[in-house]
Design an enzyme around this catalytic site. Structure first.
Site, PDB file in Angstrom:
ATOM      1  N   CYS A 209      -8.187   4.271  -2.864  1.00 41.29           N
ATOM      2  CA  CYS A 209      -9.195   3.674  -3.737  1.00 41.29           C
ATOM      3  C   CYS A 209     -10.450   3.421  -2.918  1.00 41.29           C
ATOM      4  O   CYS A 209     -10.376   3.123  -1.728  1.00 41.29           O
ATOM      5  CB  CYS A 209      -8.643   2.365  -4.291  1.00 41.29           C
TER       6      CYS A 209
ATOM      7  N   CYS B 191      -9.367  -3.519  -2.571  1.00 36.03           N
ATOM      8  CA  CYS B 191      -8.147  -3.086  -3.280  1.00 36.03           C
ATOM      9  C   CYS B 191      -7.071  -2.733  -2.259  1.00 36.03           C
ATOM     10  O   CYS B 191      -7.364  -2.156  -1.208  1.00 36.03           O
ATOM     11  CB  CYS B 191      -8.461  -1.877  -4.156  1.00 36.03           C
TER      12      CYS B 191
ATOM     13  N   HIS C  50       0.832  -1.210   0.000  1.00 34.94           N
ATOM     14  CA  HIS C  50       0.000   0.000   0.000  1.00 34.94           C
ATOM     15  C   HIS C  50       0.871   1.266   0.000  1.00 34.94           C
ATOM     16  O   HIS C  50       0.696   2.143  -0.850  1.00 34.94           O
ATOM     17  CB  HIS C  50      -0.915  -0.013   1.233  1.00 34.94           C
ATOM     18  N   GLU C  51       1.784   1.360   0.933  1.00 30.74           N
ATOM     19  CA  GLU C  51       2.575   2.598   1.034  1.00 30.74           C
ATOM     20  C   GLU C  51       3.440   2.802  -0.204  1.00 30.74           C
ATOM     21  O   GLU C  51       3.580   3.923  -0.684  1.00 30.74           O
ATOM     22  CB  GLU C  51       3.425   2.610   2.309  1.00 30.74           C
TER      23      GLU C  51
ATOM     24  N   CYS D 228      -6.693   0.647 -10.284  1.00 26.17           N
ATOM     25  CA  CYS D 228      -5.392   1.022  -9.701  1.00 26.17           C
ATOM     26  C   CYS D 228      -4.248   0.337 -10.450  1.00 26.17           C
ATOM     27  O   CYS D 228      -3.182   0.931 -10.630  1.00 26.17           O
ATOM     28  CB  CYS D 228      -5.350   0.671  -8.218  1.00 26.17           C
TER      29      CYS D 228
HETATM   30 ZN   LIG Z   1      -2.572   5.211   2.083  1.00 29.19          ZN
HETATM   31 ZN   LIG Z   2      -8.078   0.275  -6.409  1.00 25.01          ZN
END
Ligand SMILES: [Zn+2]
Ligand SMILES: [Zn+2]
Length: 182
Positions: free
Chosen positions: A145, A150, A134-135, A172
């Site tokens: 998102c 996601c 994620h980061e 994404c």
């Molecule tokens: Zn974030």
């Molecule tokens: Zn997404």
């Protein structure tokens, strides 16, 4: 996979178990198709400590990383096991420069034990890998998102982390591909 492009490095800040770093490394290599080297650990910078809150300022940790980082890797993910916050947020699971080079995650609130639950090593490592993906997604310019499954969904609880898949939704994924063509 884009051969040789967008190499990633993992920067342990303080002592982090090799098994966990290897799990994060495997996920980043799998998701981003990049090499993900593990750098020698650095000490957590004292300047990021906020005594009044007994936490570390994630922005200052990233600032420290920008000064201490090796030149080569295109992106660097810090991994620390201290509680992180920002001046306006009571805690964060991680932080990143959107479209930048640096990101950081904290392991502190990812253990089931932090919520009075029995330890679960595999679940813990999965949460760490999700936080890392994620980061780093932010460093590729991705924002949050709306899809709860996601990896770029923004959640402020580990329940939310557990609902996410360890992958990007189609939208994404497309944004990521576009970002990496540049
Ligand atoms: Zn974030
Ligand atoms: Zn997404």
């Amino acid at each position: 996979m884009l051969a040789g492009a967008n190499d990633i490095a993992i920067q342990p800040l303080g002592a982090i178990r090799p098994e966990l770093l290897a799990r994060i490394q495997a996920s980043l290599q799998n998701i981003y198709g990049s090499t993900a080297a593990i750098l020698p650990p650095l000490k957590i910078p004292r300047e990021a400590w906020i005594a009044a809150r007994q936490q570390y300022d994630s922005t200052k940790i990233i600032r420290f990383m920008t000064r201490s980082a090796p030149a080569a890797p295109e992106r660097i993910l810090g991994v620390c096991d201290v509680d992180l916050c920002t001046p306006i947020l009571t805690f964060v699971f991680g932080a990143a420069e959107v479209g930048g080079r640096f990101a950081v995650i904290s392991l502190q609130r990812l253990r089931p034990e932090a919520y009075g639950l029995p330890a679960d090593r595999l679940l813990f490592m999965q949460r760490c890998a999700k936080a890392a993906v994620h980061e780093l997604g932010h460093t590729f310019g991705l924002r949050h998102c709306y899809r709860y499954d996601c990896i770029m969904f923004s959640c402020c609880s580990v329940e939310g982390t557990d609902l996410k898949q360890e992958r990007f939704c189609p939208r994404c994924a497309e944004k990521l591909r576009d970002a990496r063509k540049c």
